[in-house]
Motif scaffolding. Structure first.
Motif, PDB file in Angstrom:
ATOM      1  N   ARG A   4      37.677  58.128  27.776  1.00  0.00           N
ATOM      2  CA  ARG A   4      38.496  58.729  28.836  1.00  0.00           C
ATOM      3  C   ARG A   4      38.560  57.831  30.065  1.00  0.00           C
ATOM      4  O   ARG A   4      39.585  57.756  30.744  1.00  0.00           O
ATOM      5  N   HIS A   5      37.470  57.141  30.358  1.00  0.00           N
ATOM      6  CA  HIS A   5      37.445  56.194  31.467  1.00  0.00           C
ATOM      7  C   HIS A   5      38.444  55.065  31.224  1.00  0.00           C
ATOM      8  O   HIS A   5      39.216  54.684  32.120  1.00  0.00           O
ATOM      9  N   LEU A   6      38.455  54.532  30.015  1.00  0.00           N
ATOM     10  CA  LEU A   6      39.387  53.467  29.669  1.00  0.00           C
ATOM     11  C   LEU A   6      40.835  53.933  29.775  1.00  0.00           C
ATOM     12  O   LEU A   6      41.700  53.222  30.289  1.00  0.00           O
ATOM     13  N   GLU A   7      41.093  55.140  29.282  1.00  0.00           N
ATOM     14  CA  GLU A   7      42.457  55.648  29.305  1.00  0.00           C
ATOM     15  C   GLU A   7      42.932  55.892  30.738  1.00  0.00           C
ATOM     16  O   GLU A   7      44.091  55.637  31.070  1.00  0.00           O
ATOM     17  N   ALA A   8      42.027  56.376  31.598  1.00  0.00           N
ATOM     18  CA  ALA A   8      42.382  56.579  33.003  1.00  0.00           C
ATOM     19  C   ALA A   8      42.741  55.249  33.663  1.00  0.00           C
ATOM     20  O   ALA A   8      43.706  55.156  34.430  1.00  0.00           O
ATOM     21  N   GLY A   9      41.960  54.210  33.351  1.00  0.00           N
ATOM     22  CA  GLY A   9      42.245  52.890  33.895  1.00  0.00           C
ATOM     23  C   GLY A   9      43.557  52.342  33.387  1.00  0.00           C
ATOM     24  O   GLY A   9      44.339  51.736  34.134  1.00  0.00           O
ATOM     25  N   ARG A  10      43.825  52.561  32.116  1.00  0.00           N
ATOM     26  CA  ARG A  10      45.074  52.097  31.508  1.00  0.00           C
ATOM     27  C   ARG A  10      46.279  52.770  32.176  1.00  0.00           C
ATOM     28  O   ARG A  10      47.264  52.112  32.506  1.00  0.00           O
ATOM     29  N   SER A  39      55.146  38.828  47.250  1.00  0.00           N
ATOM     30  CA  SER A  39      54.137  37.766  47.209  1.00  0.00           C
ATOM     31  C   SER A  39      53.143  37.993  46.069  1.00  0.00           C
ATOM     32  O   SER A  39      52.799  39.139  45.731  1.00  0.00           O
ATOM     33  N   ILE A  40      52.667  36.909  45.499  1.00  0.00           N
ATOM     34  CA  ILE A  40      51.689  37.004  44.408  1.00  0.00           C
ATOM     35  C   ILE A  40      50.379  37.582  44.923  1.00  0.00           C
ATOM     36  O   ILE A  40      49.669  38.287  44.205  1.00  0.00           O
ATOM     37  N   GLU A  41      50.054  37.323  46.190  1.00  0.00           N
ATOM     38  CA  GLU A  41      48.828  37.870  46.764  1.00  0.00           C
ATOM     39  C   GLU A  41      48.860  39.397  46.779  1.00  0.00           C
ATOM     40  O   GLU A  41      47.889  40.057  46.399  1.00  0.00           O
ATOM     41  N   GLU A  42      49.978  39.974  47.181  1.00  0.00           N
ATOM     42  CA  GLU A  42      50.076  41.426  47.236  1.00  0.00           C
ATOM     43  C   GLU A  42      50.164  42.039  45.843  1.00  0.00           C
ATOM     44  O   GLU A  42      49.687  43.153  45.614  1.00  0.00           O
ATOM     45  N   ILE A  43      50.741  41.307  44.910  1.00  0.00           N
ATOM     46  CA  ILE A  43      50.760  41.788  43.526  1.00  0.00           C
ATOM     47  C   ILE A  43      49.335  41.853  42.983  1.00  0.00           C
ATOM     48  O   ILE A  43      48.926  42.839  42.367  1.00  0.00           O
ATOM     49  N   MET A  44      48.574  40.784  43.221  1.00  0.00           N
ATOM     50  CA  MET A  44      47.183  40.757  42.765  1.00  0.00           C
ATOM     51  C   MET A  44      46.341  41.808  43.487  1.00  0.00           C
ATOM     52  O   MET A  44      45.435  42.399  42.910  1.00  0.00           O
ATOM     53  N   ARG A  45      46.673  42.062  44.738  1.00  0.00           N
ATOM     54  CA  ARG A  45      45.938  43.089  45.483  1.00  0.00           C
ATOM     55  C   ARG A  45      46.157  44.463  44.843  1.00  0.00           C
ATOM     56  O   ARG A  45      45.229  45.260  44.726  1.00  0.00           O
ATOM     57  N   GLY A  46      47.370  44.721  44.429  1.00  0.00           N
ATOM     58  CA  GLY A  46      47.640  45.994  43.771  1.00  0.00           C
ATOM     59  C   GLY A  46      46.863  46.142  42.480  1.00  0.00           C
ATOM     60  O   GLY A  46      46.323  47.209  42.170  1.00  0.00           O
ATOM     61  N   VAL A  47      46.781  45.058  41.706  1.00  0.00           N
ATOM     62  CA  VAL A  47      46.026  45.081  40.448  1.00  0.00           C
ATOM     63  C   VAL A  47      44.540  45.295  40.716  1.00  0.00           C
ATOM     64  O   VAL A  47      43.891  46.154  40.111  1.00  0.00           O
ATOM     65  N   ARG A  76      43.050  46.483  43.384  1.00  0.00           N
ATOM     66  CA  ARG A  76      42.788  47.800  43.975  1.00  0.00           C
ATOM     67  C   ARG A  76      42.810  48.894  42.915  1.00  0.00           C
ATOM     68  O   ARG A  76      41.995  49.818  42.938  1.00  0.00           O
ATOM     69  N   SER A  77      43.715  48.772  41.962  1.00  0.00           N
ATOM     70  CA  SER A  77      43.799  49.757  40.884  1.00  0.00           C
ATOM     71  C   SER A  77      42.540  49.736  40.028  1.00  0.00           C
ATOM     72  O   SER A  77      41.985  50.779  39.688  1.00  0.00           O
ATOM     73  N   VAL A  78      42.065  48.541  39.695  1.00  0.00           N
ATOM     74  CA  VAL A  78      40.856  48.416  38.859  1.00  0.00           C
ATOM     75  C   VAL A  78      39.633  48.923  39.616  1.00  0.00           C
ATOM     76  O   VAL A  78      38.809  49.661  39.070  1.00  0.00           O
ATOM     77  N   ILE A  79      39.494  48.542  40.871  1.00  0.00           N
ATOM     78  CA  ILE A  79      38.358  49.011  41.670  1.00  0.00           C
ATOM     79  C   ILE A  79      38.388  50.529  41.792  1.00  0.00           C
ATOM     80  O   ILE A  79      37.365  51.202  41.640  1.00  0.00           O
TER      81      ILE A  79
END
Length: 206
Positions: A75-81, A95-103, A105-108
């Motif tokens: 369930r943890h994996l599916e929530a992350g997905r 910007s690539i920086e803000e794209i990476m920030r979104g990724v 932030r989502s993982v954290i």
């Protein structure tokens, strides 16, 4: 931890709302017990007691605590997905920086609910073929998305986009897992800033 795959399967698939509620109570109780007492002391008796059900009722749903932990990890994996999919299909910053920030932030964000439980998941989850398949499929999806994004972004300067996509996905996931679940966890905001800076520099510096 290796285990018989049959011993890791849930015994009852809830078909009624009441059964699903009972199952959810078991999982919620297990998450609390594992985080509070650790995996070794997180017995099925303690889980049943915390869920306020009989041990017999618990065993109608799960054969042992390994199966419960596997369900929590799934369930943890599916929530992350789902969280990353929502980010990926949303409007992307320029910007690539803000794209990476979104990724990042989502993982954290998917790992902040209970660092102690995350540590138990990392260290004690049994190796089950079904889980391995899900992890592999999940990783392929993230790598494919990242590869396509890097290939078309003008700021990216890496020479091998395919390798870079694998590195970015593996780095973000591994660093977040290791540092959020650490006994002295790094501040989430600082972790986000430094991880974004590290990945962005790798992608944009010739």
């Amino acid at each position: 931890m290796a285990a018989d795959r049959h011993s890791l399967r849930a015994r009852k698939e809830p078909r009624q709302a009441r059964a699903e509620l009972t199952r959810q109570r078991i999982l919620t109780a297990a998450a609390h017990v594992f985080a509070e007492h650790g995996y070794a002391a997180g017995t099925t008796n303690r889980i049943a007691e915390h869920a306020r059900i009989s041990i017999g009722s618990l065993y109608q749903y799960y054969p042992n605590k390994d199966a419960i932990l596997l369900e929590l990890v799934t369930r943890h994996l599916e929530a992350g997905r789902l969280s990353l999919m929502a980010h990926q299909h949303g409007e992307q910053p320029e910007s690539i920086e803000e794209i990476m920030r979104g990724v990042v932030r989502s993982v954290i964000g998917n790992h902040l609910d209970d660092p102690k439980l995350l540590q138990v998941m990392m260290e004690q989850t049994p190796r089950a073929p079904e889980l391995t398949e899900k992890v592999t499929r999940y990783e392929r999806e993230r790598v494919a998305f990242t590869r396509d994004l890097l290939a078309r972004h003008p700021e990216v300067r890496v020479t091998d986009v395919d390798v870079a996509a694998h590195l970015v996905v593996a780095t973000v996931e591994t660093v977040v897992h290791q540092l959020v679940a650490a006994p002295r966890a790094v501040d989430a905001g600082r972790l986000e800033d430094e991880l974004v800076a590290m990945v962005t520099r790798y992608l944009t510096v010739p």
